[in-house]
Write an enzyme that holds these catalytic residues in place. Structure first.
Site, mmCIF file in Angstrom:
data_model
loop_
_atom_site.group_PDB
_atom_site.id
_atom_site.type_symbol
_atom_site.label_atom_id
_atom_site.label_comp_id
_atom_site.label_asym_id
_atom_site.label_seq_id
_atom_site.Cartn_x
_atom_site.Cartn_y
_atom_site.Cartn_z
ATOM 1 C CB ALA A 60 4.748 30.066 23.013
ATOM 2 N N GLY A 99 6.621 32.224 18.579
ATOM 3 C CA GLY A 99 5.257 31.960 18.125
ATOM 4 C C GLY A 99 4.617 33.192 17.507
ATOM 5 C CD GLU A 102 6.736 29.136 15.370
ATOM 6 O OE1 GLU A 102 6.453 29.344 16.557
ATOM 7 O OE2 GLU A 102 7.114 28.032 14.937
ATOM 8 C CD GLU A 122 10.795 29.949 18.711
ATOM 9 O OE1 GLU A 122 11.747 30.540 18.147
ATOM 10 O OE2 GLU A 122 9.612 30.100 18.360
HETATM 11 N N1 3HC Z 1 6.081 34.419 27.808
HETATM 12 C C1 3HC Z 1 5.764 34.814 29.072
HETATM 13 N N2 3HC Z 1 6.237 35.940 29.635
HETATM 14 C C2 3HC Z 1 7.058 36.692 28.908
HETATM 15 C C3 3HC Z 1 7.431 36.357 27.602
HETATM 16 C C4 3HC Z 1 6.897 35.171 27.044
HETATM 17 N N3 3HC Z 1 7.165 34.776 25.800
HETATM 18 N N4 3HC Z 1 8.259 37.308 27.129
HETATM 19 C C5 3HC Z 1 8.401 38.208 28.110
HETATM 20 N N5 3HC Z 1 7.678 37.848 29.184
HETATM 21 C C6 3HC Z 1 7.535 38.577 30.451
HETATM 22 C C7 3HC Z 1 8.827 38.639 31.223
HETATM 23 O O1 3HC Z 1 9.000 37.508 32.033
HETATM 24 C C8 3HC Z 1 8.642 39.914 32.015
HETATM 25 O O2 3HC Z 1 7.834 39.593 33.120
HETATM 26 P P1 3HC Z 1 8.052 40.342 34.528
HETATM 27 O O3 3HC Z 1 7.876 41.806 34.245
HETATM 28 O O4 3HC Z 1 7.029 39.737 35.398
HETATM 29 O O5 3HC Z 1 9.453 40.024 34.948
HETATM 30 C C9 3HC Z 1 7.829 40.795 31.084
HETATM 31 O O6 3HC Z 1 7.250 39.916 30.126
HETATM 32 C C10 3HC Z 1 8.650 41.825 30.340
HETATM 33 O O7 3HC Z 1 9.750 41.164 29.726
HETATM 34 P P2 3HC Z 1 11.184 41.854 29.645
HETATM 35 O O8 3HC Z 1 11.560 42.389 30.966
HETATM 36 O O9 3HC Z 1 12.080 40.868 29.000
HETATM 37 O O10 3HC Z 1 10.862 43.092 28.682
HETATM 38 P P3 3HC Z 1 11.772 43.758 27.566
HETATM 39 O O11 3HC Z 1 11.001 44.891 27.075
HETATM 40 O O12 3HC Z 1 13.157 43.953 28.070
HETATM 41 O O13 3HC Z 1 11.879 42.659 26.410
HETATM 42 C C11 3HC Z 1 11.093 41.000 24.862
HETATM 43 C C12 3HC Z 1 10.755 42.267 25.699
HETATM 44 C C13 3HC Z 1 12.127 41.344 23.816
HETATM 45 C C14 3HC Z 1 9.830 40.531 24.235
HETATM 46 C C15 3HC Z 1 11.678 39.929 25.824
HETATM 47 O O14 3HC Z 1 10.808 39.781 26.917
HETATM 48 C C16 3HC Z 1 11.847 38.583 25.202
HETATM 49 O O15 3HC Z 1 12.826 38.358 24.525
HETATM 50 N N6 3HC Z 1 10.911 37.651 25.486
HETATM 51 C C17 3HC Z 1 11.028 36.281 25.095
HETATM 52 C C18 3HC Z 1 10.736 36.072 23.643
HETATM 53 C C19 3HC Z 1 10.813 34.615 23.303
HETATM 54 O O16 3HC Z 1 11.697 33.890 23.708
HETATM 55 N N7 3HC Z 1 9.857 34.172 22.503
HETATM 56 C C20 3HC Z 1 9.784 32.803 22.091
HETATM 57 C C21 3HC Z 1 8.997 32.024 23.091
HETATM 58 S S1 3HC Z 1 9.027 30.295 22.744
HETATM 59 C C22 3HC Z 1 7.905 30.113 21.495
HETATM 60 O O17 3HC Z 1 7.377 31.064 21.003
HETATM 61 C C23 3HC Z 1 7.654 28.713 21.076
HETATM 62 C C24 3HC Z 1 6.895 28.628 19.812
HETATM 63 O O18 3HC Z 1 7.799 28.451 18.734
HETATM 64 C C25 3HC Z 1 5.960 27.464 19.834
#
Ligand code: 3HC
Ligand code: NAI
Length: 696
Positions: A60, A99, A102, A122
């Site tokens: 998400a 997400g 999912e 998450e």
């Molecule tokens: N939402 C918004 N922005 C995100 C994001 C997300 N889910 N994931 C990454 N970004 C952004 C980062 O903030 C960063 O922004 P910036 O360049 O402006 O600082 C940019 O994307 C690149 O991210 P990274 O520097 O972390 O890039 P990497 O290549 O090192 O890693 C990744 C990529 C493995 C995808 C890592 O970003 C990550 O782990 N992201 C989070 C994943 C996550 O937690 N997903 C679950 C979200 S909650 C959800 O899905 C709820 C659902 O169940 C309803």
């Protein structure tokens, strides 16, 4: 348009293109919905969902969290995907996270490249999968696999995911081609939609849930999300899918509204923000780092060397003599053997990595190093001697770094003819494990040197924070105030165990007294011996520790300090002898001991951190308040679910923080508790630290 739909032969292809990580923003959700609706109406016989760029959907859009939700909601969108009358194939590359996974679980079939990873992280944001993941995953992979994936938050490789039943096929070559072939085969076979929500509820021995609750209460102490995940998976075993989904939604919304998730989301962005240095151009070129020299193979040097070797760099590890070198290399060998034992690497990998570290006692071996990290004793003139020597020997353009904890990096740089190449790289102990790297930018440090170190930090998988030069930089400077209050609470009436219990229950990974014992009480003792009595400050803040050292109780390494330690297990025990020392020293110093409750202990230690943090931000030693949060979470065991000390200050409210600090100033000590001017200013301006930081 972040989502494109096209009909290729009889396959409807949905391509998500929303850099950097294809997060499910409102526009992406709306785009997927429109594409799926189009596919229902056209001549397609199957649908493929794939992503452009470096990854499948990584979750998400976290930036939208905490804002009013906008239709279509993700859970409803995914139900619509699953309800497609035509089979839907998710084609995964990169990371399908949160997400994103999912979305794949709501699709009817999943294929992936061998390099892909899938996960539900998450929990690391204080949340649970909120778009059907807690209900679809257990139906596909079983309750235990689902619990493990969701409560750890650690992604799994495609192959393991296939074994768990999450991936139908691992495909090689071009993913779009493979996805189209897969879809065409489904059409040819007459295979229709296949809904994971319609699978039977997973069977599970009810006792496993109690066991997971117990284990996670310890492993993820204080965190709410892991316990809620267990509730949801348990629900998946007994409730019909729609009811399970409803339960998931309730828990998700509750977590989203809570302080823990707010803290952890703050940390997610803080960590990424910390890498940015506004006054350095984005396109600053970086220097090529292939060969690294490390000077000193003691506690820190041996761990530092491992970091670089693990990242595939060649390391020359230099010591004063063969004995010291032998000890360092032995520690390294032991650490790698431990890694093999714990299944972190194979024997072959361990040998190959270890062999990248070559020991030497000859400085000439550092002549062709691209980077040298000095990690000898904490002594300024020794460090200056070494940097003079490095200046003679090292090739032009080599980066010269010091791992000093406290020394003035400007004074170290000044002895060289190339201060622009000098920088602080402050690793934390144990250096091969701790994630934090404080990068100390000295007055003359060149922009490209800083940029290189920031990119190198990522390569060696550290979380980097840039600090300015001052005594103790960010982390240790603040820690002095935290440690002082711990010592004062002790002499004023508390006990090591009461202090540690208070802080641990509040969320710190380890209480301060155990940290002192672990680091060695002799370190501070020796440092104080070099100071005049005036320079040592208030004896109430160090006399107990010194008395323990004088009795031979140096901490864990001598089997006793504030506690006693079992030689084998290193388990600690409360000890009457140290209590007697505390009482005696209090009497000698004329302190009348009193009852100090856990609330006061926590407030004194944590508010001391906050007050000093405010000063550090104001002086520009930290670039922004959130950098301090990153330092404390990754370097000092501060609970991520409280967001770090500076975020916590905003959570408590700056007015309350200011009031408490003034209260301590009036009742305890005027000098120790003079409120940071920035704190007072923000209170007067009725603003928060986050608002102040955002406005800068
Ligand atoms: N939402 C918004 N922005 C995100 C994001 C997300 N889910 N994931 C990454 N970004 C952004 C980062 O903030 C960063 O922004 P910036 O360049 O402006 O600082 C940019 O994307 C690149 O991210 P990274 O520097 O972390 O890039 P990497 O290549 O090192 O890693 C990744 C990529 C493995 C995808 C890592 O970003 C990550 O782990 N992201 C989070 C994943 C996550 O937690 N997903 C679950 C979200 S909650 C959800 O899905 C709820 C659902 O169940 C309803
Ligand atoms: P240590 O005492 O374990 O190791 C220092 C090593 O340097 C010894 O093995 C010694 O033989 C070697 N050495 C001394 N002079 C040398 C020289 N001229 N050439 C080559 N090697 C030499 O010390 P430790 O704990 O590893 O600390 C090293 C540095 O790291 C210090 O500046 C310390 O402040 C800093 N540091 C220490 C941390 C810790 O938790 N121990 C954490 C972060 C930084």
């Amino acid at each position: 348009m972040p989502v494109k739909y096209e009909l290729l032969d009889d396959v409807g292809v949905v391509t998500i293109s929303s850099p950097p990580v294809n997060a499910l923003s409102h526009a992406v959700r709306a785009g997927i919905q429109s594409a799926i609706r189009q596919a229902q109406a056209d001549d397609s016989k199957a649908v493929v969902i794939l992503c452009a760029g470096r990854t499948f959907v990584a979750g998400a859009d976290i930036k939208e969290f905490g804002k009013p939700p906008m239709d279509p909601w993700l859970p409803e969108l995914l139900n619509e995907v699953e309800a497609s009358s035509k089979p839907v194939v998710a084609a995964i590359h990169g990371t399908a996270l949160g997400g994103g996974l999912e979305l794949a679980l709501a699709s009817h079939y999943r294929i992936a490249l061998p390099s892909a990873k899938v996960g539900l992280p998450e929990v690391k944001l204080g949340l649970l999968p909120g778009a059907g993941g807690t209900q679809r995953l257990p139906r596909l992979a079983g309750a235990i696999a689902a619990l493990d994936l969701m409560t750890s938050g650690v992604p799994m490789a495609a192959e393991a995911a296939q074994t768990q039943g999450l991936i139908d096929a691992i495909v090689e070559g071009d993913l779009t081609d493979a996805a189209l072939s897969f879809a065409k085969k489904l059409i040819a076979d007459g295979a229709g939609p296949r809904c994971s929500s319609e699978l039977p509820a997973p069977e599970a021995d009810p006792s496993i849930f109690a066991e997971y609750r117990r284990t996670l209460a310890k492993r993820a102490r204080g965190q709410i999300a892991p316990q809620k995940i267990i509730d949801c998976v348990e629900a998946s075993t007994s409730l019909p899918f729609p009811d399970g989904l409803q339960k998931e939604r309730e828990h998700f919304m509750e977590l989203m509204a809570g302080a823990q998730s707010a803290g952890m989301r703050h940390v997610f962005f803080a960590e990424r923000e910390a890498r940015k240095v506004p006054d350095i151009a984005k396109d600053t070129p970086t220097r090529d780092i292939k060969k690294v020299g490390v000077i000193g193979a003691g506690t820190m040097g041996s761990g530092i060397a491992m970091n670089f070797a693990n990242a595939g760099l060649d390391v020359s590890l230099l010591e004063v003599n063969d004995d010291a070198l032998g000890r360092g290399l032995e520690t390294i060998a032991k650490n790698y053997a431990g890694g093999v034992k714990r299944g972190k690497m194979t024997q072959e990998q361990a040998v190959a990595t270890r062999n990248r570290i070559v020991g030497t006692t000859n400085y000439e071996k550092l002549a062709d190093a691209d980077l040298v990290v000095e990690a000898v004793f904490e002594n300024l003139s020794l460090k200056q001697d070494i940097f003079e020597r490095l200046d003679e020997i090292c090739k032009p353009g080599a980066i010269l770094a010091t791992n000093t904890s406290y020394q003035d990096v400007n004074k170290i740089a000044a002895v060289t003819r190339r201060p622009e190449d000098v920088i602080g790289l402050h690793f934390f102990s144990p250096a091969h494990i701790m994630k934090l790297l404080e990068i100390v930018r000295a007055d003359s440090t060149a922009d490209d040197v800083l940029a290189t170190c920031l990119s190198l930090a990522k390569k060696i998988r550290k979380v980097a924070v840039v600090a300015g030069v001052c005594y103790g930089f960010i982390g240790n400077r603040m820690l002095q105030h935290y440690g002082r209050e711990a010592q004062l609470c002790l002499i004023e009436g508390s006990t090591p165990d009461a202090i540690d219990t208070a802080l641990q229950q509040w969320g710190m990974a380890m209480g301060p007294m155990r940290v002192f014992d672990l680091a060695g009480l002799d370190v501070g003792y020796k440092a104080r011996q070099g100071l005049s009595v005036e320079e040592r400050g208030d004896p109430k803040a160090y006399r107990i520790a010194d008395a323990l050292v004088e009795m031979g109780r140096l901490g864990q390494k001598s089997g006793a300090g504030f506690y006693t330690y079992d030689a084998e297990s290193r388990d600690y025990k409360v000890d009457d002898e140290s209590i007697a020392v505390i009482e005696r020293e209090a009497e000698v110093l004329g302190v009348v001991r009193r009852e100090i409750d856990a609330g006061e202990i926590v407030d004194r230690l944590i508010f001391a951190l906050i007050n000093e943090g405010m000063k550090i931000v104001e002086e520009g030693i930290a670039q922004r308040p959130s950098d301090i949060d990153v330092v404390y979470i990754y370097g000092y065991g501060f609970p991520a679910y409280r967001g770090g000390p500076m975020h916590y200050a905003d959570t408590v409210g700056l007015v309350e923080v200011y009031k408490r600090i003034c209260g301590f100033r009036d009742s305890l000590d005027e000098d120790n508790w003079s409120p940071a001017p920035l704190l007072k200013k923000l209170v007067d301006e009725k603003t928060t630290l986050a608002e102040w930081a955002a406005a800068r």
